[in-house]
Write a protein that holds these residues in place. Structure first.
Motif, PDB file in Angstrom:
ATOM      1  N   ASP A 154      14.355 -27.971   8.720  1.00  0.00           N
ATOM      2  CA  ASP A 154      15.618 -28.725   8.704  1.00  0.00           C
ATOM      3  C   ASP A 154      15.478 -30.035   7.942  1.00  0.00           C
ATOM      4  OD1 ASP A 154      16.830 -26.751  10.094  1.00  0.00           O
ATOM      5  OD2 ASP A 154      17.149 -27.873  11.946  1.00  0.00           O
ATOM      6  N   PHE A 218      18.860 -16.548  13.202  1.00  0.00           N
ATOM      7  CA  PHE A 218      19.281 -17.798  13.844  1.00  0.00           C
ATOM      8  C   PHE A 218      18.881 -17.817  15.324  1.00  0.00           C
ATOM      9  CE2 PHE A 218      22.477 -20.486  15.998  1.00  0.00           C
ATOM     10  CZ  PHE A 218      22.349 -21.664  15.267  1.00  0.00           C
ATOM     11  N   ASN A 219      18.919 -16.660  15.962  1.00  0.00           N
ATOM     12  CA  ASN A 219      18.627 -16.581  17.400  1.00  0.00           C
ATOM     13  C   ASN A 219      17.190 -16.160  17.699  1.00  0.00           C
ATOM     14  OD1 ASN A 219      21.252 -17.289  18.365  1.00  0.00           O
ATOM     15  ND2 ASN A 219      21.978 -15.258  17.779  1.00  0.00           N
ATOM     16  N   HIS A 227      17.996 -21.645  15.316  1.00  0.00           N
ATOM     17  CA  HIS A 227      19.009 -22.690  15.512  1.00  0.00           C
ATOM     18  C   HIS A 227      18.964 -23.739  14.402  1.00  0.00           C
ATOM     19  CE1 HIS A 227      19.688 -21.909  20.100  1.00  0.00           C
ATOM     20  NE2 HIS A 227      19.853 -20.825  19.348  1.00  0.00           N
ATOM     21  N   SER A 228      18.656 -23.292  13.209  1.00  0.00           N
ATOM     22  CA  SER A 228      18.508 -24.214  12.078  1.00  0.00           C
ATOM     23  C   SER A 228      19.861 -24.679  11.549  1.00  0.00           C
ATOM     24  CB  SER A 228      17.726 -23.535  10.948  1.00  0.00           C
ATOM     25  OG  SER A 228      17.733 -24.322   9.785  1.00  0.00           O
ATOM     26  N   SER A 229      19.922 -25.951  11.148  1.00  0.00           N
ATOM     27  CA  SER A 229      21.147 -26.488  10.552  1.00  0.00           C
ATOM     28  C   SER A 229      21.413 -25.856   9.192  1.00  0.00           C
ATOM     29  CB  SER A 229      21.042 -28.013  10.406  1.00  0.00           C
ATOM     30  OG  SER A 229      19.976 -28.365   9.543  1.00  0.00           O
ATOM     31  N   ASP A 232      23.494 -23.004  10.320  1.00  0.00           N
ATOM     32  CA  ASP A 232      24.687 -23.525  10.986  1.00  0.00           C
ATOM     33  C   ASP A 232      25.677 -24.121   9.991  1.00  0.00           C
ATOM     34  OD1 ASP A 232      26.078 -23.987  13.429  1.00  0.00           O
ATOM     35  OD2 ASP A 232      25.540 -26.100  13.306  1.00  0.00           O
ATOM     36  N   ARG A 233      25.153 -24.732   8.920  1.00  0.00           N
ATOM     37  CA  ARG A 233      26.002 -25.354   7.904  1.00  0.00           C
ATOM     38  C   ARG A 233      26.232 -24.451   6.694  1.00  0.00           C
ATOM     39  NH1 ARG A 233      26.552 -30.897   7.806  1.00  0.00           N
ATOM     40  NH2 ARG A 233      27.968 -30.389   6.077  1.00  0.00           N
ATOM     41  N   ASN A 234      25.832 -23.185   6.814  1.00  0.00           N
ATOM     42  CA  ASN A 234      26.043 -22.197   5.745  1.00  0.00           C
ATOM     43  C   ASN A 234      25.425 -22.635   4.422  1.00  0.00           C
ATOM     44  OD1 ASN A 234      27.701 -20.385   7.358  1.00  0.00           O
ATOM     45  ND2 ASN A 234      29.281 -21.970   7.227  1.00  0.00           N
TER      46      ASN A 234
END
Length: 305
Positions: A154, A218-219, A227-229, A232-234
């Motif tokens: 991240d 992600f999981n 759970h990486s940003s 999460d931020r595509n």
């Protein structure tokens, strides 16, 4: 010296200096940062090849990309992730992994200790910042992502985002590649499901796997992207699945290795090496459980046939 001689000497020196410093001459002896990419010519898994070809070609032809190209390559060992990432690096920098503009990070080598994650994050940011400042077309390859400590990756999120510049440096023309075994079980299950339903491996499309793969990674606490940003931020442009290899693909690897060694292709040897490989499921034996990972070693003991 006579004024004419001095003037002539200065003129010759200036001309020679200009010639030696001209990019076409200088860059024939010293590696230079390219002004742009070229078309990538790759072989391998039909799905991975097609996705990467489209992504890299489109990115290279875009004079003003909005963000760096970011690819996450997933699949079991021996399915071609490293091979395709090296071809991609050569597409941008002919020297490939030997290029000073291509940077390979191995999780277990460069980031071994959990308690030093903060230090690694700072070092990683400084390394990327310095190298992109030197060459906007830098390529960064992160191998063994499934072994990377949680949260470490991240740290590079600001460089992958839709920013024109970060502290005066533009990262929009750089390429970031993540290699991981994580998600390989999901890919293999999907491939088997296709086979069970009577569909060919070549019928599998990116849309059949990418959503499942991105959520699964992600999981997955062992993915390095847990759970990486970045997800999460595509910020990862493509999750590229590398499908398990069938018998015919293993044989292709054997033939390619024989030719790389300067030998004529001997189909008897090809078959002998393929017979040494193990396949799954146990009864049907459709896909190689090691891909082409052990082809070189197997070939060593069969070359005298």
């Amino acid at each position: 010296l006579e004024p004419l001689s001095v003037g002539l000497a200065i003129g010759v020196a200036s001309a020679l200096t200009g010639y030696l410093s001209h990019p076409s001459f200088y860059c024939s002896y010293v590696e230079c940062c390219p002004s742009g990419g070229h078309r990538l010519n790759a072989t391998g898994s039909h799905l991975a090849k097609e996705v990467v070809l489209r992504a890299v070609t489109g990115f290279s032809n875009n004079p003003s990309p909005k963000k760096p190209l970011t690819l996450s390559l997933h699949g079991w060992a021996g399915t071609g992730k490293n091979f395709l990432s090296q071809l991609l690096a050569q597409h941008v920098h002919p020297a490939g992994l030997r290029s000073k503009f291509v940077h390979l990070f191995l999780a277990t080598l460069h980031f071994p200790h959990q308690h030093q994650v903060r230090l690694y994050q700072e070092q990683l940011q400084n390394w990327i910042r310095g190298n992109v400042s030197a060459c906007p077309y830098s390529v960064f390859i992160f191998d063994e992502m499934d072994k990377m400590h949680q949260g470490l990756i991240d740290a590079i999120k600001p460089f992958l985002d839709y920013y024109e510049q970060v502290d005066g440096v533009s990262y929009r023309k750089a390429i970031f590649i993540f290699l991981s075994n994580a998600g390989g079980d999901l890919i293999n299950k999907a491939a088997l499901d296709f086979w069970t339903s009577g569909k060919r491996r070549e019928d599998i499309q990116l849309k059949d796997l990418e959503p499942m793969l991105s959520v699964g990674v992600f999981n997955n606490k062992n993915s390095g992207l847990w759970h990486s940003s970045l997800i999460d931020r595509n910020l990862i442009d493509y999750f590229v699945p590398f499908l398990p290899l069938e018998h015919k693909h293993v044989k292709m690897c054997v033939r390619a290795e024989m030719m790389a060694r300067g030998h004529d292709v001997n189909e008897k040897v090809v078959q002998a090496v393929a017979d040494e490989m193990t396949f799954f499921p146990k009864q049907e034996k459709i896909y190689s459980d090691k891909g082409c990972k052990t082809v070189q070693a197997k070939l060593d003991i069969h070359e005298d046939i």
